[in-house]
Design an enzyme around this catalytic site. Structure first.
Site, PDB file in Angstrom:
ATOM      1  N   ASN A   1     143.407  28.697 -47.810  1.00 55.62           N
ATOM      2  CA  ASN A   1     144.136  28.754 -46.539  1.00 55.62           C
ATOM      3  C   ASN A   1     145.420  29.542 -46.736  1.00 55.62           C
ATOM      4  O   ASN A   1     145.960  29.578 -47.836  1.00 55.62           O
ATOM      5  CB  ASN A   1     144.477  27.318 -46.098  1.00 55.62           C
ATOM      6  CG  ASN A   1     145.232  27.278 -44.779  1.00 55.62           C
ATOM      7  OD1 ASN A   1     144.857  27.957 -43.821  1.00 55.62           O
ATOM      8  ND2 ASN A   1     146.302  26.493 -44.715  1.00 55.62           N
TER       9      ASN A   1
ATOM     10  N   HIS B   1     149.371  29.726 -45.331  1.00 50.05           N
ATOM     11  CA  HIS B   1     150.349  28.939 -44.580  1.00 50.05           C
ATOM     12  C   HIS B   1     151.689  29.678 -44.603  1.00 50.05           C
ATOM     13  O   HIS B   1     152.121  30.139 -45.663  1.00 50.05           O
ATOM     14  CB  HIS B   1     150.502  27.549 -45.210  1.00 50.05           C
ATOM     15  CG  HIS B   1     151.431  26.674 -44.436  1.00 50.05           C
ATOM     16  ND1 HIS B   1     151.076  26.120 -43.223  1.00 50.05           N
ATOM     17  CD2 HIS B   1     152.709  26.297 -44.664  1.00 50.05           C
ATOM     18  CE1 HIS B   1     152.097  25.422 -42.751  1.00 50.05           C
ATOM     19  NE2 HIS B   1     153.099  25.515 -43.608  1.00 50.05           N
TER      20      HIS B   1
HETATM   21  C1  GRF Z   1     149.725  33.203 -39.512  1.00 45.82           C
HETATM   22  O1  GRF Z   1     151.114  33.232 -39.571  1.00 45.82           O
HETATM   23  C2  GRF Z   1     149.195  32.144 -40.453  1.00 45.82           C
HETATM   24  O2  GRF Z   1     149.923  32.023 -41.624  1.00 45.82           O
HETATM   25  C3  GRF Z   1     149.367  30.907 -39.608  1.00 45.82           C
HETATM   26  O3  GRF Z   1     149.013  31.297 -38.309  1.00 45.82           O
HETATM   27  C4  GRF Z   1     149.249  32.693 -38.152  1.00 45.82           C
HETATM   28  C5  GRF Z   1     147.948  33.303 -37.737  1.00 45.82           C
HETATM   29  O4  GRF Z   1     148.058  34.637 -37.400  1.00 45.82           O
HETATM   30  N1  GRF Z   1     148.616  29.812 -40.142  1.00 45.82           N
HETATM   31  P1  GRF Z   1     146.751  35.540 -37.247  1.00 45.82           P
HETATM   32  O5  GRF Z   1     145.807  34.788 -36.313  1.00 45.82           O
HETATM   33  O6  GRF Z   1     146.153  35.719 -38.608  1.00 45.82           O
HETATM   34  O7  GRF Z   1     147.212  36.825 -36.643  1.00 45.82           O
END
Ligand code: GRF
Length: 198
Positions: free
Chosen positions: A110, A112
């Site tokens: 994942n 984060h």
């Molecule tokens: C990213 O900042 C990710 O780290 C977080 O949600 C956002 C998703 O952005 N969990 P995307 O959908 O990949 O553009």
């Protein structure tokens, strides 16, 4: 030559990390193949990318299921059909049950937007600013049963500036996410392919 690792990406919205992973996995030098996208949101923007790129995208609306287990069984079917070996969650906004995460132990990762273990959960950028922290960033980690928990694979740091808003800070972190996730997937694929490391 060994077969490329079959990768699925889970997303819920914009899907920009998914796009970055798709571009990375398309490189002949990378030992993985992007075989399936799964979203839990029928209106997710990232679906358009999958359609344009001809990437199979399973839309599995969690609202159509009475239980988390039912939703996850549908995901598992889609993963089985494509013989997926590694799952990358990228902006996937559903909590997964310990059952599902344990089944995919060390084969589900994942991203984060914080320097884990700091700032687990939502709204990380606003919380970092509210605390007056000087540094922020992102982490790619192996998923474990606890939310935003698990061994960190790659972390990238950014400075927090005095005039930052949650949006400017998020944009600075996002640029690093696009670097961190491809780096992490290379490491994980290497580990998957080396039985001595498992
Ligand atoms: C990213 O900042 C990710 O780290 C977080 O949600 C956002 C998703 O952005 N969990 P995307 O959908 O990949 O553009």
């Amino acid at each position: 030559m060994t077969q490329p690792v079959r990768v699925a990406v889970l997303f819920s919205g914009r899907g920009s990390n998914m796009q970055t992973l798709a571009q990375h996995l398309a490189k002949p030098s990378v030992a993985g193949e992007f075989v399936l996208a799964i979203t839990n949101r029928p209106a997710a923007k990232g679906i358009e990318f999958c359609q344009a790129q001809n990437v199979p995208c399973a839309v599995i609306d969690h609202k159509a299921f009475d239980t988390r287990a039912g939703f996850e069984a549908a995901m598992q079917n889609a993963l089985d059909e494509e013989e997926v070996e590694l799952i990358c969650a990228a902006g996937f906004m559903r909590l997964l049950t310990p059952d599902f995460v344990t089944r995919w132990h060390d084969r589900i990762i994942n991203i984060h937007p914080s320097l884990l273990p700091a700032y687990k959960g939502l709204d990380t950028h606003a919380r970092v600013l509210a605390d007056g922290a000087k540094e922020h960033g992102c982490s790619v980690h192996y998923m474990r049963a606890e939310m935003d928990d698990g061994p960190v694979i790659v972390q990238k740091r950014v400075p927090v500036k005095a005039d930052d808003t949650p949006q400017t800070l998020a944009a600075r972190v996002l640029k690093q996410e696009y670097i961190a996730y491809p780096e992490a997937i290379d490491i994980v694929i290497k580990n998957l392919k080396n039985p001595k490391l498992r």
